[in-house]
Design a protein around this motif. Structure first.
Motif, mmCIF file in Angstrom:
data_model
loop_
_atom_site.group_PDB
_atom_site.id
_atom_site.type_symbol
_atom_site.label_atom_id
_atom_site.label_comp_id
_atom_site.label_asym_id
_atom_site.label_seq_id
_atom_site.Cartn_x
_atom_site.Cartn_y
_atom_site.Cartn_z
ATOM 1 N N ARG A 68 -71.461 -6.936 57.437
ATOM 2 C CA ARG A 68 -71.316 -7.039 58.891
ATOM 3 C C ARG A 68 -70.658 -5.800 59.491
ATOM 4 N NH1 ARG A 68 -69.607 -13.495 59.341
ATOM 5 N NH2 ARG A 68 -71.654 -14.287 58.680
ATOM 6 N N GLY A 69 -71.091 -4.638 58.986
ATOM 7 C CA GLY A 69 -70.669 -3.384 59.576
ATOM 8 C C GLY A 69 -69.325 -2.847 59.158
ATOM 9 N N ARG A 70 -68.719 -3.427 58.103
ATOM 10 C CA ARG A 70 -67.431 -2.890 57.646
ATOM 11 C C ARG A 70 -67.364 -2.941 56.121
ATOM 12 N NH1 ARG A 70 -63.372 -6.515 56.272
ATOM 13 N NH2 ARG A 70 -63.966 -8.727 56.425
ATOM 14 N N PRO A 71 -66.589 -2.038 55.507
ATOM 15 C CA PRO A 71 -66.474 -2.046 54.044
ATOM 16 C C PRO A 71 -65.658 -3.230 53.561
ATOM 17 C CG PRO A 71 -65.010 -0.399 55.000
ATOM 18 C CD PRO A 71 -65.831 -0.939 56.131
ATOM 19 N N VAL A 72 -66.160 -3.924 52.526
ATOM 20 C CA VAL A 72 -65.440 -5.067 51.964
ATOM 21 C C VAL A 72 -65.134 -4.877 50.477
ATOM 22 C CG1 VAL A 72 -66.326 -6.704 53.666
ATOM 23 C CG2 VAL A 72 -67.596 -6.329 51.526
ATOM 24 N N LEU A 73 -65.781 -3.926 49.841
ATOM 25 C CA LEU A 73 -65.510 -3.605 48.441
ATOM 26 C C LEU A 73 -65.664 -2.109 48.244
ATOM 27 C CD1 LEU A 73 -67.633 -6.412 46.784
ATOM 28 C CD2 LEU A 73 -65.195 -6.105 46.307
ATOM 29 N N ASP A 74 -64.701 -1.492 47.574
ATOM 30 C CA ASP A 74 -64.775 -0.084 47.223
ATOM 31 C C ASP A 74 -64.024 0.070 45.904
ATOM 32 O OD1 ASP A 74 -64.990 2.624 47.034
ATOM 33 O OD2 ASP A 74 -63.875 3.085 48.876
ATOM 34 N N LEU A 75 -64.763 -0.009 44.800
ATOM 35 C CA LEU A 75 -64.163 -0.083 43.470
ATOM 36 C C LEU A 75 -64.653 1.052 42.581
ATOM 37 C CD1 LEU A 75 -64.717 -3.907 42.802
ATOM 38 C CD2 LEU A 75 -62.633 -2.826 43.681
ATOM 39 N N VAL A 76 -63.777 1.532 41.716
ATOM 40 C CA VAL A 76 -64.146 2.472 40.667
ATOM 41 C C VAL A 76 -63.505 1.991 39.370
ATOM 42 C CG1 VAL A 76 -64.339 4.412 42.268
ATOM 43 C CG2 VAL A 76 -62.176 4.015 41.061
ATOM 44 N N GLY A 77 -64.129 2.350 38.262
ATOM 45 C CA GLY A 77 -63.553 1.931 36.993
ATOM 46 C C GLY A 77 -64.113 2.694 35.812
ATOM 47 N N GLY A 78 -63.384 2.666 34.724
ATOM 48 C CA GLY A 78 -63.830 3.309 33.499
ATOM 49 C C GLY A 78 -63.510 4.788 33.470
ATOM 50 N N TRP A 79 -64.371 5.525 32.777
ATOM 51 C CA TRP A 79 -64.100 6.921 32.462
ATOM 52 C C TRP A 79 -65.273 7.801 32.841
ATOM 53 C CZ3 TRP A 79 -59.173 7.466 30.797
ATOM 54 C CH2 TRP A 79 -58.543 6.304 30.315
ATOM 55 N N ARG A 80 -64.968 9.062 33.098
ATOM 56 C CA ARG A 80 -66.011 10.029 33.459
ATOM 57 C C ARG A 80 -66.649 10.661 32.238
ATOM 58 N NH1 ARG A 80 -64.197 14.629 37.116
ATOM 59 N NH2 ARG A 80 -62.117 14.385 36.249
ATOM 60 N N ASP A 81 -66.059 10.479 31.067
ATOM 61 C CA ASP A 81 -66.538 11.181 29.881
ATOM 62 C C ASP A 81 -66.517 10.265 28.673
ATOM 63 O OD1 ASP A 81 -63.747 11.064 29.938
ATOM 64 O OD2 ASP A 81 -63.538 12.835 28.667
ATOM 65 N N THR A 82 -67.268 10.640 27.644
ATOM 66 C CA THR A 82 -67.364 9.846 26.427
ATOM 67 C C THR A 82 -66.034 9.773 25.698
ATOM 68 O OG1 THR A 82 -69.683 10.494 26.191
ATOM 69 C CG2 THR A 82 -68.596 9.604 24.236
ATOM 70 N N ALA A 83 -65.239 10.832 25.755
ATOM 71 C CA ALA A 83 -63.950 10.860 25.068
ATOM 72 C C ALA A 83 -62.897 9.990 25.739
ATOM 73 C CB ALA A 83 -63.445 12.297 24.972
ATOM 74 N N ARG A 84 -63.206 9.453 26.937
ATOM 75 C CA ARG A 84 -62.272 8.635 27.700
ATOM 76 C C ARG A 84 -60.956 9.381 27.976
ATOM 77 N NH1 ARG A 84 -63.147 2.273 26.653
ATOM 78 N NH2 ARG A 84 -65.421 2.334 26.570
ATOM 79 N N SER A 85 -61.115 10.625 28.367
ATOM 80 C CA SER A 85 -59.949 11.439 28.695
ATOM 81 C C SER A 85 -59.801 11.656 30.191
ATOM 82 C CB SER A 85 -60.057 12.804 27.997
ATOM 83 O OG SER A 85 -61.196 13.520 28.451
ATOM 84 N N ARG A 86 -60.869 11.333 30.982
ATOM 85 C CA ARG A 86 -60.843 11.566 32.429
ATOM 86 C C ARG A 86 -61.212 10.271 33.155
ATOM 87 N NH1 ARG A 86 -64.968 15.866 33.731
ATOM 88 N NH2 ARG A 86 -66.088 14.945 31.959
ATOM 89 N N PRO A 87 -60.256 9.604 33.759
ATOM 90 C CA PRO A 87 -60.557 8.359 34.458
ATOM 91 C C PRO A 87 -61.502 8.584 35.647
ATOM 92 C CG PRO A 87 -58.186 8.609 34.133
ATOM 93 C CD PRO A 87 -58.811 9.926 33.796
ATOM 94 N N TRP A 88 -62.299 7.570 35.945
ATOM 95 C CA TRP A 88 -63.151 7.582 37.135
ATOM 96 C C TRP A 88 -62.273 7.381 38.355
ATOM 97 C CZ3 TRP A 88 -68.708 7.167 36.202
ATOM 98 C CH2 TRP A 88 -69.474 7.231 37.377
ATOM 99 N N THR A 89 -62.378 8.274 39.316
ATOM 100 C CA THR A 89 -61.561 8.216 40.528
ATOM 101 C C THR A 89 -62.466 8.089 41.751
ATOM 102 O OG1 THR A 89 -61.535 10.637 40.627
ATOM 103 C CG2 THR A 89 -59.695 9.559 39.481
ATOM 104 N N PRO A 90 -61.910 7.791 42.927
ATOM 105 C CA PRO A 90 -62.768 7.607 44.105
ATOM 106 C C PRO A 90 -63.632 8.806 44.458
ATOM 107 C CG PRO A 90 -60.626 6.635 44.500
ATOM 108 C CD PRO A 90 -60.513 7.368 43.193
ATOM 109 N N ASP A 91 -63.235 10.017 44.058
ATOM 110 C CA ASP A 91 -64.050 11.186 44.389
ATOM 111 C C ASP A 91 -64.950 11.627 43.239
ATOM 112 O OD1 ASP A 91 -62.176 12.279 42.654
ATOM 113 O OD2 ASP A 91 -61.830 14.068 43.882
ATOM 114 N N THR A 92 -65.097 10.796 42.200
ATOM 115 C CA THR A 92 -65.983 11.126 41.086
ATOM 116 C C THR A 92 -67.437 11.039 41.528
ATOM 117 O OG1 THR A 92 -64.416 10.371 39.405
ATOM 118 C CG2 THR A 92 -66.745 10.453 38.779
ATOM 119 N N LEU A 93 -68.188 12.104 41.256
ATOM 120 C CA LEU A 93 -69.621 12.144 41.534
ATOM 121 C C LEU A 93 -70.405 11.840 40.269
ATOM 122 C CD1 LEU A 93 -69.775 15.475 43.592
ATOM 123 C CD2 LEU A 93 -69.970 13.164 44.526
ATOM 124 N N VAL A 94 -71.590 11.256 40.431
ATOM 125 C CA VAL A 94 -72.459 11.020 39.286
ATOM 126 C C VAL A 94 -73.903 11.154 39.742
ATOM 127 C CG1 VAL A 94 -72.626 8.495 39.579
ATOM 128 C CG2 VAL A 94 -72.854 9.512 37.289
#
Length: 396
Positions: A68-94
């Motif tokens: 209805r025209g407004r954000p209700v969910l904005d979630l990030v999770g997991g890792w950016r890399d296979t080594a799990r050394s870089r967490p997924w953050t709101p500015d992560t691109l894929v």
């Protein structure tokens, strides 16, 4: 959005209390607590429609929903890399593969909105020397131009040579008479659309997107990344070692020829490197956040205006989301309804899925937009589960 937040090892984000069950489902994906069935969604993701559940859990993703025209969910999770050394953050691109096709289409449609090109103009009017003289702008946008395959075999280095690939398409004979048959233009779509943008406007489609759509609507969406943006990318990974072979389908098929040239568009060594990330391959290499995609669709669902900034008229939004072709798609090998850059579903929703499981769409019936962006190249079971939970929240 209510100020409920979670900061755990796996999930970070904001959500409205009404949708806490969706947040919990997203967290469960990252802990391998998943459902036991898989259903197919959109694009080229599941060529066989097998319903097979992939074995590995989600490794890193973002999820965003507007209602209805407004954000209700904005979630990030997991890792950016296979080594799990870089967490997924709101500015992560894929890289979200074919989810970028509607974004490319919108660049050309903005020029339509401004009267600089017409939907029924012959392509050759704006692209002198274009051999498929029967093809129109509408055919290009609706995957009916008859040019689903780059005609000349090219190595991976050609991904960075826009003029070479656009020239190949200009010289190509259409496989079918334009307008008669649909076949998803899996890799060629972005160069057909993007070259029209360049011919009419003078800017590359990546620059045009940044200046005219992503900037005004504050969207973290990109074709062709600068080094600073490449540094915030998630690395793609296979959900199954056989994924690139499975996605290509039968050797020699239209699908295999369309996805296999230029070479290496499914090769992690290329996908996670600077050649792919810096190039503009608009059919398949949009780099995005789920938040940016959900926000884009919210603007379209509102009739072309977002936060007081109007880019598209309501009349054009109606036309771009209307079915232009209904019938069998010869590459997808199933019935499909193509709009001007998107797929229209039987429930009235419109958007696009990409191989690997990323998706974005708008549902005008339930009045929401949904986007999921993942590094874990697998099926659409994750999305289907999340949507089941979301619909329970909306309908309950």
């Amino acid at each position: 959005m209510n100020e409920d937040r979670v900061r755990e090892d796996r999930v970070d984000g904001d959500w409205d209390r009404r949708f806490v069950a969706v947040r919990d489902a997203f967290a469960a994906l990252l802990s391998d607590e998943r459902p036991t069935e898989n259903r197919k969604v959109g694009g080229t993701g599941d060529p066989a429609g097998s319903g097979r559940l992939e074995g590995a859990a989600e490794t890193g993703a973002s999820l965003a929903v507007w209602h209805r025209g407004r954000p209700v969910l904005d979630l990030v999770g997991g890792w950016r890399d296979t080594a799990r050394s870089r967490p997924w953050t709101p500015d992560t691109l894929v890289n979200v593969y074919s989810v970028g096709k509607p974004v490319a289409a919108l660049c050309l449609l903005l020029l339509v909105e401004r009267g600089r090109i017409g939907l029924d103009d012959p392509v050759v009017r704006h692209w002198p020397g274009f051999r498929a003289t029967g093809a129109t702008v509408r055919h290009v946008l609706s995957h009916t131009a008859g040019l689903p395959v780059f005609p000349v075999p090219r190595p991976e280095q050609a991904l960075g040579d826009w003029d070479l690939l656009a020239g190949d398409l200009a010289d190509a004979e259409p496989v079918w008479a334009p307008g008669t048959v649909a076949a998803e233009h899996a890799l060629t779509y972005g160069h057909l659309v993007g070259e029209l943008v360049r011919r009419v406007d003078g800017r590359s489609i990546g620059r045009f997107l940044a200046d005219e759509i992503a900037g005004p609507w504050r969207l973290d969406l990109h074709f062709g990344l600068a080094p600073a943006d490449q540094a915030r990318c998630a690395d793609l990974g296979y959900g199954d070692p056989d994924w690139p072979v499975t996605i290509l389908g039968t050797p020699g098929s239209l699908r295999a020829r369309a996805l296999g040239n230029p070479a290496s568009c499914l090769d992690l060594a290329v996908l996670n490197g600077p050649l792919w990330r810096s190039a503009e391959v608009p059919a398949v290499n949009l780099h995005a956040t789920a938040a940016g995609l959900a926000r884009l669709y919210a603007g379209l669902l509102a009739g072309g205006e977002l936060d007081g900034v109007r880019l598209f008229g309501a009349e054009l939004v109606t036309e771009l989301t209307r079915a232009q072709y209904v019938g069998d798609d010869l590459l997808l090998e199933r019935p499909t309804q193509w709009t001007l850059g998107m797929q229209l579903e039987d429930d009235g929703s419109w958007g696009m899925g990409g191989i690997g499981g990323s998706v974005a769409w708008a549902d005008p019936v339930r009045d929401y937009t949904f986007a999921y962006a993942t590094r874990h190249l697998s099926g659409f079971d994750r999305v289907e589960w999340l949507v089941d939970v979301l619909h329970t929240c909306l309908d309950g």
